[in-house]
Design an enzyme around this catalytic site. Structure first.
Site, PDB file in Angstrom:
ATOM      1  N   HIS A  88     -23.597 -43.167 -18.594  1.00 33.90           N
ATOM      2  CA  HIS A  88     -23.111 -43.916 -19.754  1.00 33.90           C
ATOM      3  C   HIS A  88     -22.986 -45.410 -19.445  1.00 33.90           C
ATOM      4  CE1 HIS A  88     -21.167 -44.357 -23.604  1.00 33.90           C
ATOM      5  NE2 HIS A  88     -20.067 -44.858 -23.060  1.00 33.90           N
ATOM      6  N   PRO A 137     -18.739 -41.540 -16.011  1.00 33.68           N
ATOM      7  CA  PRO A 137     -19.943 -42.243 -15.552  1.00 33.68           C
ATOM      8  C   PRO A 137     -21.237 -41.500 -15.898  1.00 33.68           C
ATOM      9  CG  PRO A 137     -18.383 -41.813 -13.745  1.00 33.68           C
ATOM     10  CD  PRO A 137     -18.005 -40.932 -14.883  1.00 33.68           C
ATOM     11  N   GLU A 138     -21.121 -40.337 -16.548  1.00 34.90           N
ATOM     12  CA  GLU A 138     -22.326 -39.560 -16.864  1.00 34.90           C
ATOM     13  C   GLU A 138     -22.540 -39.520 -18.377  1.00 34.90           C
ATOM     14  OE1 GLU A 138     -23.140 -36.160 -14.178  1.00 34.90           O
ATOM     15  OE2 GLU A 138     -21.220 -36.667 -13.234  1.00 34.90           O
ATOM     16  N   MET A 139     -22.119 -38.444 -19.051  1.00 31.05           N
ATOM     17  CA  MET A 139     -22.337 -38.370 -20.494  1.00 31.05           C
ATOM     18  C   MET A 139     -21.115 -38.844 -21.285  1.00 31.05           C
ATOM     19  SD  MET A 139     -24.490 -34.791 -20.390  1.00 31.05           S
ATOM     20  CE  MET A 139     -25.038 -34.704 -22.088  1.00 31.05           C
TER      21      MET A 139
END
Length: 342
Positions: free
Chosen positions: A102, A146-148
């Site tokens: 993200h 920090p991902e989706m």
């Protein structure tokens, strides 16, 4: 008389070659190497033997899970899907050293995305082994900032706002769209991502499945001790001690040190030629360099250029046939669908 002697020589040579191949197969099995299961019923049995509780599999779940695997609206931005970091066209990985999520956030621990192919047969998930099943694993990246970056509640609102998904979930799950069911469906699709290779044919008794160089590489792989950690069906996928015999030269790239006991999930070697860069922090791009580093770090030995080349010949035989995946068409967003947040 001459032709009889010639024929006898050929027969003796053939029997010796066959015996040698049979010995190699036995050595591979003794080292714990195994063939992939070929059906979901067999996957079920393997997971039970590994002590991993399998989710209940159906084709309908897998088909729904395929849509969700590629569904970008499961990310807060509406741009990222599971396939972003675990790209099925790139060996099930993203081809970069550290995962990017993200707002273009690089993984804060500089962790590399492991392949999703055959991941159902790992005994543990994530580099630190904090999840045992694909269902638990599927939840993590969706919610991780920090991902989706999508909270479970938002994920359910997004998917639940789409009538087509609502109907499909209700056919499969009594309680319809829930975060647990989203993860369960994705895991069901991931269960189908098996990649049988010529190595599996060899392990199933076809002694001609591997060529001479691949067989020599398998022998080198076993003799050097690589199968100590890279064992089982996935030639990896279990928690193992790291830096057993030496210091990993890129240990300071990122702050990952394994679980509380310093254990790290051993990557599968299946399709390894397609999944560079290597190691948990993606610091090494060349396979021969990775092999030599593992010899030093894990085995306390020096692996020569010739030995590394021989092992690579074997590793190439682990490149398997990928399942054919047709990219899904998604339901159209409605007025009730929460908008993307960039």
């Amino acid at each position: 008389m001459k032709s009889t002697l010639l024929l006898s020589s050929v027969l003796v040579a053939t029997s010796v070659f066959a015996a040698s191949d049979a010995d190699l197969l036995k050595a591979a099995k003794d080292a714990g190497l195994k063939a992939l299961p070929s059906t979901q019923a067999q996957v079920e049995e393997v997971l039970k033997d590994l002590g991993v509780k399998p989710n209940k599999f159906t084709e309908a779940k897998a088909e729904l899970g395929k849509k969700l695997y590629f569904e970008p609206r499961l990310s807060k931005s509406g741009v990222i899907s599971c396939n972003t970091c675990h790209n099925l066209g790139l060996g099930g990985t993203d081809g970069v050293a550290a995962a990017v999520g993200h707002k273009w956030t690089v993984n804060p621990h500089h962790l590399n995305s492991p392949t999703v192919y055959n991941s159902v047969l790992n005994t543990t998930q994530f580099w630190d082994g904090r999840a045992m099943t694909l269902v638990d694993q599927a939840k993590g990246p969706i919610e991780a900032e920090p991902e989706m970056a999508t909270p479970a509640k938002l994920a359910v609102e997004r998917i639940g706002s789409l009538p087509e998904y609502q109907a499909e979930f209700k056919k499969i799950y009594k309680d319809g769209v829930t975060f647990d069911n989203i993860a369960d469906a994705i895991a069901s699709f991931e269960r189908t991502l098996l990649t049988p290779s010529k190595f599996d044919k060899f392990m199933n008794g076809d002694l001609k499945a591997l060529n001479k160089a691949e067989k020599e590489g398998l022998k080198t792989f076993i003799d050097k001790g690589c199968a100590t950690c890279h064992t089982g069906i996935n030639l990896g996928g279990s928690m193992q001690a790291f830096e057993v015999a030496g210091k990993y030269k890129f240990a300071n790239l990122g702050d990952f040190k394994g679980d509380v006991n310093g254990m790290v999930k051993t990557p599968t070697l299946r399709n390894i030629t397609e999944t560079a860069p290597y190691f948990h922090n993606g610091a090494i791009w060349k396979l021969d360099e990775a092999i030599k580093e593992m010899g030093s770090v894990q085995l306390g030995i020096e692996i020569s250029n010739a030995e590394a080349k021989s092992i690579i010949n074997f590793l190439k035989a682990l490149t398997g046939e990928k399942p054919k995946i047709v990219y899904p068409q998604f339901p159209v967003s409605t007025e009730a669908t929460p908008k993307p947040e960039l």
